[in-house]
Write an enzyme that holds these catalytic residues in place. Structure first.
Site, mmCIF file in Angstrom:
data_model
loop_
_atom_site.group_PDB
_atom_site.id
_atom_site.type_symbol
_atom_site.label_atom_id
_atom_site.label_comp_id
_atom_site.label_asym_id
_atom_site.label_seq_id
_atom_site.Cartn_x
_atom_site.Cartn_y
_atom_site.Cartn_z
ATOM 1 N N HIS A 29 0.729 -1.097 -0.027
ATOM 2 C CA HIS A 29 -0.025 0.054 -0.278
ATOM 3 C C HIS A 29 0.837 1.358 -0.059
ATOM 4 C CE1 HIS A 29 0.455 1.540 4.224
ATOM 5 N NE2 HIS A 29 0.718 0.319 4.374
ATOM 6 N N CYS A 30 0.122 2.523 -0.785
ATOM 7 C CA CYS A 30 1.046 3.799 -0.392
ATOM 8 C C CYS A 30 0.143 4.611 0.383
ATOM 9 C CB CYS A 30 0.992 4.227 -1.593
ATOM 10 S SG CYS A 30 -0.492 4.646 -2.651
ATOM 11 N N MET A 31 0.048 5.790 0.454
ATOM 12 C CA MET A 31 -0.476 6.482 1.201
ATOM 13 C C MET A 31 -2.112 6.485 1.184
ATOM 14 S SD MET A 31 1.597 10.320 1.516
ATOM 15 C CE MET A 31 0.300 10.781 2.745
ATOM 16 N N THR A 32 -2.694 6.177 -0.100
ATOM 17 C CA THR A 32 -4.020 6.179 -0.201
ATOM 18 C C THR A 32 -4.582 4.783 -0.800
ATOM 19 O OG1 THR A 32 -3.872 7.411 -2.260
ATOM 20 C CG2 THR A 32 -4.076 8.658 -0.600
ATOM 21 N N ARG A 33 -3.689 4.010 -1.382
ATOM 22 C CA ARG A 33 -3.998 3.026 -2.338
ATOM 23 C C ARG A 33 -3.626 1.568 -1.728
ATOM 24 N NH1 ARG A 33 -2.486 5.523 -7.918
ATOM 25 N NH2 ARG A 33 -3.613 7.344 -7.789
#
Length: 516
Positions: A29-33
């Protein structure tokens, strides 16, 4: 239902819609996904997935990306990983059985699809930018946390409150930035295929206080000279030296000779070359940014705010990440991010206009209502991929709103009121706690808020009056609840019934967008 149970329920709802645990090859995951590696893309139920209340949208790139929003994605991902790990593994089909659904055939099919997907975005320049992004993106949470603490500390100092606490807050806020070169070096070596700790070791030379005793080109070095750019170059060099040693050093001596030569050779080149050169480049970047905004701020802000989202669509925005980081390291804040954040304001304004222009389209209006709160907080993907980009013209008018918002902030930079951000990542209203500038905090906040209002207003007006032609209104201003709409191409390049069409020239594979 507890928070943990809710997050697990979200993960449990997503898993069968992406083909089940057997179809998952990787989870991150990244910051939003939530980013998923898939073995068979055809098993994903796009429309059902996008219909989930907690899913803001989906984006296809090298991985299948499900937009959940900041905070939530970090809590749902471990639950999703646990569900994948707990799922029973199917027995592979017997070799030569001829079954097209066996795990070997499925893996082969997925590998072929993934290879084809990679090929579309596998230009050397974009692959290089992706590596650069992978180096800096993991640092963003620390930049945000330390940036907010630095802003709080500055406010306390200005108010004269808690004088016994502010030195401690200053140390907490500054500690990471003092050593950021080490983290950049570590991530760089890891990303370029070397031993991560050796990259960090070489980069640590840059921030070592003892370099102040060394003269290079008639100048005494300063600790931190060259900053993150020097650390990046030093770590890349270390990777190449290490790989050369692995090829030529005998295995019996490898454990002793390879790390020694890697650190020694890369360290000497860093001290007697890279620190000086990278220092000059870093200084030039800072001077260029300040000169640009001081002398052509309105025009520069207009172009940056208007073109940022097209750069995102092309994947070129990743080149700005080391520039932001260099400016933060040098000046304490980046003057570019508040201008680029205006692109998100234009999207919000455009979405509100679309909501009013399509009163009969319940599907799009529901998407806008659910995505607007996230848009105000700087999470722009749901509005971009779910509203403006599929419609085409509203995406262009949204960029116009971003251009005017950026021009507004750039104009004040020309007048001597610089507005900056102490970290990268947040945007929209979420950027307020990170704002800093060369004038008082109140002035800085007022200018940024004014830019947002201009972006909202111009994005709304441009979209309301010029975002739709007669044909577009006839196609989309229909009652989607009363009749089943014709299949249409969704932003992810699949066929669905959202009542939207893909904008002409929109690529099937979208590079990773940055929150705006």
């Amino acid at each position: 239902m507890s928070t943990d149970d809710k997050n697990r329920a979200i993960a449990a709802a997503i898993l069968p819609l992406v083909g089940g645990a057997e179809n998952i090859s990787s989870v991150a995951h990244c910051m939003t996904r939530l980013r998923l590696g898939l073995r068979d893309r055809s098993l994903v139920q796009d429309e059902a997935l996008k219909a989930l209340p907690d899913v803001m949208g989906v984006v296809e790139d090298e991985t299948y990306q499900i937009v959940l929003g900041p905070g939530k994605v970090a809590r749902v991902t471990p639950e999703f990983e646990a569900l994948v790990a707990e799922a029973p593994k199917a027995e592979p089909a017997p070799s030569g059985s001829g079954s097209g659904s066996g795990s070997d055939d499925l893996a082969a099919q997925g590998a072929a699809m993934k290879a084809a997907q990679k090929q579309k975005n596998a230009t050397p320049f974009k692959l290089f930018l992706r590596k650069i992004a992978n180096i800096f993106v993991p640092l963003i949470p620390a930049l945000i946390g330390c940036g907010i603490i630095a802003g709080l500390n500055g406010l306390l100092i200005n108010l004269g409150w808690l004088p016994g606490v502010t030195p401690a807050l200053a140390a907490i806020a500054s500690g990471f930035m003092a050593l950021i070169a080490v983290f950049v070096g570590y991530n760089t070596a890891k990303e370029f295929g070397g031993t991560a700790i050796l990259g960090g070791a070489v980069a640590s030379i840059i921030v070592f206080a003892g370099v102040a005793k060394i003269d290079v080109f008639g100048q005494t070095l300063s600790p931190g000279q060259g900053g993150v750019l020097g650390a990046l170059g030093a770590a890349v060099l270390a990777v190449y030296v290490e790989k050369w040693c692995r090829r030529w050093v005998p295995e019996a001596l490898d454990v002793l000779v390879t790390p020694t030569l890697t650190v020694l050779i890369s360290g000497l080149v860093t001290i007697y070359g890279l620190m000086f050169v990278a220092g000059e480049i870093s200084t030039a970047i800072g001077d260029a940014a300040n000169w640009l905004l001081a002398n052509a701020g309105a025009g520069a802000g207009f172009l940056l705010g208007g073109l940022f989202l097209p750069l995102v669509m092309l994947g070129l925005h990743q080149a700005l990440i080391p520039i932001h980081t260099t400016l933060i390291e040098q000046q304490g804040y980046t003057v570019l991010l508040p201008i680029l954040a205006m692109a998100g304001a234009g999207q919000v304004g455009a979405a509100m206009a679309v909501y009013l222009k399509l009163p009969r389209n319940g599907s799009i209006r529901r998407t806008i209502k659910s995505a607007l709160p996230a848009g105000f907080l700087g999470v722009g993907e749901p509005l971009i991929y779910g509203v403006s980009l599929p419609l085409g013209r509203p995406f262009v008018t949204a960029c116009v709103g971003g251009a005017f918002g950026g021009g507004f902030i750039g104009l004040f930079s020309m007048l001597g009121d610089s507005v900056g951000s102490t970290a990268i990542g947040p945007s929209g209203w979420a950027l307020f706690p990170l704002l800093d500038g060369d004038k008082g905090l109140g002035t800085t906040i007022a200018i940024y808020a004014g830019g947002l209002l201009v972006g909202y207003a111009v994005g709304f007006l441009a979209t309301y009056f010029w975002g739709f032609n007669k044909e577009l209104l006839e196609e989309f201003n229909v009652d989607t609840e009363a009749a089943q709409p014709a299949p249409a191409v969704t932003p992810t390049g699949t066929t669905g019934t959202t009542g939207t069409t893909e904008a002409p020239g929109t690529p099937e594979t979208k590079p990773e967008p940055v929150k705006v």
